[in-house]
Scaffold this motif. Structure first.
Motif, PDB file in Angstrom:
ATOM      1  N   ALA A 194       0.748  -1.338   0.211  1.00 30.71           N
ATOM      2  CA  ALA A 194       0.057  -0.135   0.036  1.00 30.71           C
ATOM      3  C   ALA A 194       0.949   1.428   0.517  1.00 30.71           C
ATOM      4  CB  ALA A 194      -0.897   0.030   1.364  1.00 30.71           C
ATOM      5  N   TYR A 195       2.123   0.977   1.142  1.00 26.53           N
ATOM      6  CA  TYR A 195       2.725   2.201   0.792  1.00 26.53           C
ATOM      7  C   TYR A 195       3.499   2.543   0.135  1.00 26.53           C
ATOM      8  CZ  TYR A 195       1.711   2.690   5.909  1.00 26.53           C
ATOM      9  OH  TYR A 195       0.584   2.223   7.480  1.00 26.53           O
ATOM     10  N   ALA A 196       4.145   1.458  -1.294  1.00 25.46           N
ATOM     11  CA  ALA A 196       4.733   1.599  -2.263  1.00 25.46           C
ATOM     12  C   ALA A 196       3.579   1.989  -3.443  1.00 25.46           C
ATOM     13  CB  ALA A 196       6.041   0.216  -2.207  1.00 25.46           C
ATOM     14  N   ALA A 197       1.907   1.875  -3.263  1.00 23.21           N
ATOM     15  CA  ALA A 197       1.211   1.730  -4.294  1.00 23.21           C
ATOM     16  C   ALA A 197       0.895   3.445  -3.947  1.00 23.21           C
ATOM     17  CB  ALA A 197       0.261   0.803  -4.096  1.00 23.21           C
ATOM     18  N   PHE A 198       0.900   4.083  -3.347  1.00 26.76           N
ATOM     19  CA  PHE A 198       0.417   5.821  -2.628  1.00 26.76           C
ATOM     20  C   PHE A 198       1.822   6.207  -3.238  1.00 26.76           C
ATOM     21  CE2 PHE A 198      -1.766   4.394   0.890  1.00 26.76           C
ATOM     22  CZ  PHE A 198      -3.062   3.607   0.675  1.00 26.76           C
TER      23      PHE A 198
END
Length: 509
Positions: A194-198
């Protein structure tokens, strides 16, 4: 459609850290507090318009994409599931370190609490989106597709995007696995994704719900400028503590130096813990009932009409297409959080654009929270799974609906306070059908029935081990006597039970 499916018309005029060592490797259930079915994209509507159905992502139509997604799901399933917890952020910290700290490339709003997290997160997301900010939202659990956990601009990422993100971080995950005593868990890998996708999107702001607790939750590697703490009550007591005060110690762990804490109404002992933590880290606190709150609340067709007091002033004539006083309180907390994000209340003394705020709140939906999925008879879904949530739901049903006969379908998870949950619903259920969902965490149906008989009496309890049969039996009971034109069914007790019922009933997919 019976009258019962319509709302009333308005009337005129926390713990010792050493205790966590005992749960390392223990089997637990990780139902997030009052988490609802995470499914769908935000749909802006006219202010007085009805809520639109949320779309639950189906399996990918492309066979190759579906195969690739299944492979990712299978690989994730080999990891520690959400039924195992290790109270440490060591592994997730190592992962985001090798990923280049993606969570520091955008500001965040971090949300914890026992009840109301998910709906509050959806409201914050809607408000930020209405002000033309690109949002990322991370939440759990998922119901139909794991892709539901990571949303950008209010919509779950596509299967293709999910697969790509997993493949991008997989080498780094394996690198961290090799260095740690335990491999990264399912939830930790999803958090890293999630943090990478954001960061890749990129988003303007991330809205992040904790999975459980706060201090040692995998999400707690962000330094959120706004920390939101929704109402704290007893849940997950085996892991978080058996008093509101002990639970608050754990949840206050998301409060970072110089942040703004938006604090919903709390038990005094819980509020004291949070205030003490804020003083220690020099954080600013905005308290519901003091710096912000609900000024006025009136029933309206399809929801309620609110006047909210935010950090910058009053916001009148807010239509919220959700039922219950607890939803109004969620709305004022969400508003204060967004005001704090924009610096209102400290740096600026003004209100947000009232028309934008109205539009945003009118667009909010919260699947699985008093969600009407069928009529004749009316069938409502609500994911309340602890006594506090059940009490709020029972009050909202009594206030907003004209049921002359309401039948409950209850399937709970093992280890929950099912007696407290059933006692909250006892005054509004004419009869209850106890059942179970397909999860291995589901409470044994005979054990649940035994508690239900003690609460409701033998004559008011039916037992149907299969959820589909339980739904059919409840509908039959609701329509049993012709005089009951205002009959209804409420399915509740667990996120998983509600999610499975939603799919069985053809709900929004």
């Amino acid at each position: 459609m019976s009258d019962a499916s319509q709302p009333h018309e308005p009337e005129p005029d926390s713990p010792d850290p050493s205790s966590f060592e005992e749960i390392v490797g223990a089997e637990t259930d990780r139902d997030p507090d009052l988490a609802v079915i995470e499914a769908g994209s935000r749909t802006l509507r006219a202010q007085a318009g009805p809520p639109q159905p949320e779309v639950v992502p189906a399996r990918p139509e492309d066979p190759e994409v579906d195969r690739a997604l299944r492979q990712v799901e299978e690989e994730l399933a080999t990891r520690w599931g959400e039924t195992k917890l290790d109270p440490s952020v060591q592994r997730i910290a190592a992962l985001v370190d090798v990923l280049g700290e993606p969570q520091r490339s955008y500001p965040s709003i971090h949300i914890t609490g026992t009840n109301g997290k998910t709906t509050t997160a959806r409201m914050i997301e809607a408000l930020l989106g209405a002000f033309e900010l690109r949002t990322g939202r991370y939440s759990s659990p998922h119901v139909q597709s794991v892709t539901e956990r990571i949303s950008i601009d209010g919509a779950p990422v596509s299967a293709e995007r999910f697969i790509e993100t997993y493949q991008d971080i997989k080498p780094y995950v394996e690198m961290v696995d090799a260095q740690q005593e335990y491999r990264l868990s399912f939830f930790e890998v999803l958090t890293g994704m999630a943090y990478a996708a954001f960061a890749d999107a990129p988003v303007d702001v991330a809205v992040v719900e904790v999975g459980m607790g706060g201090t040692w939750d995998a999400t707690n590697v962000i330094d959120a400028g706004v920390a939101v703490i929704t109402p704290i009550s007893l849940d997950h007591t085996d892991r978080l503590g058996d008093t509101p005060e002990r639970i608050a110690v754990e949840k206050a762990g998301i409060v970072k130096p110089d942040a703004t804490v938006v604090l919903a109404q709390q038990p005094v002992e819980a509020a004291s813990v949070v205030l003490k933590k804020a003083v220690e880290v020099d954080a600013t606190v905005a308290r519901e009932g003091m710096e912000f709150g609900v000024v006025d609340r009136q029933l309206a067709v399809g929801g309620q009409q609110l006047t909210l007091r935010g950090l910058g002033g009053e916001y009148p004539d807010i239509f919220l297409p959700l039922h219950g006083a607890h939803m109004a309180h969620n709305a004022c907390v969400a508003l204060a959080a967004v005001e704090a994000f924009f610096g209102i209340g400290q740096q600026q003394a003004r209100t947000l654009d009232i028309e934008v705020v109205r539009q945003a709140f009118a667009s909010v939906s919260s699947p699985g929270r008093l969600e009407l999925v069928r009529t004749s008879p009316s069938v409502l879904l609500d994911a309340a799974h602890n006594p506090g949530g059940a009490q709020a739901t029972a009050q909202a049903v009594s206030e907003a609906f004209d049921f002359s006969r309401l039948v409950g379908v209850v399937g709970a998870s093992a280890g929950k306070d099912v007696r407290g949950l059933l006692e909250a619903f006892e005054p509004i259920f004419a009869e209850v059908v106890v059942t179970r969902n397909s999860s291995h965490r589901a409470m044994d149906v005979d054990e649940l029935a035994a508690v239900a008989v003690e609460v409701f009496g033998d004559e008011r309890v039916q037992v149907e081990p299969r959820l589909d049969a339980a739904l059919e039996e409840a509908v039959t009971l609701a329509e049993e006597e012709g005089e009951y034109a205002g009959a209804g069914v409420l399915v509740t007790g667990s996120v998983i039970t509600v999610g499975e019922a939603r799919l069985l009933l053809g709900g929004r997919h």
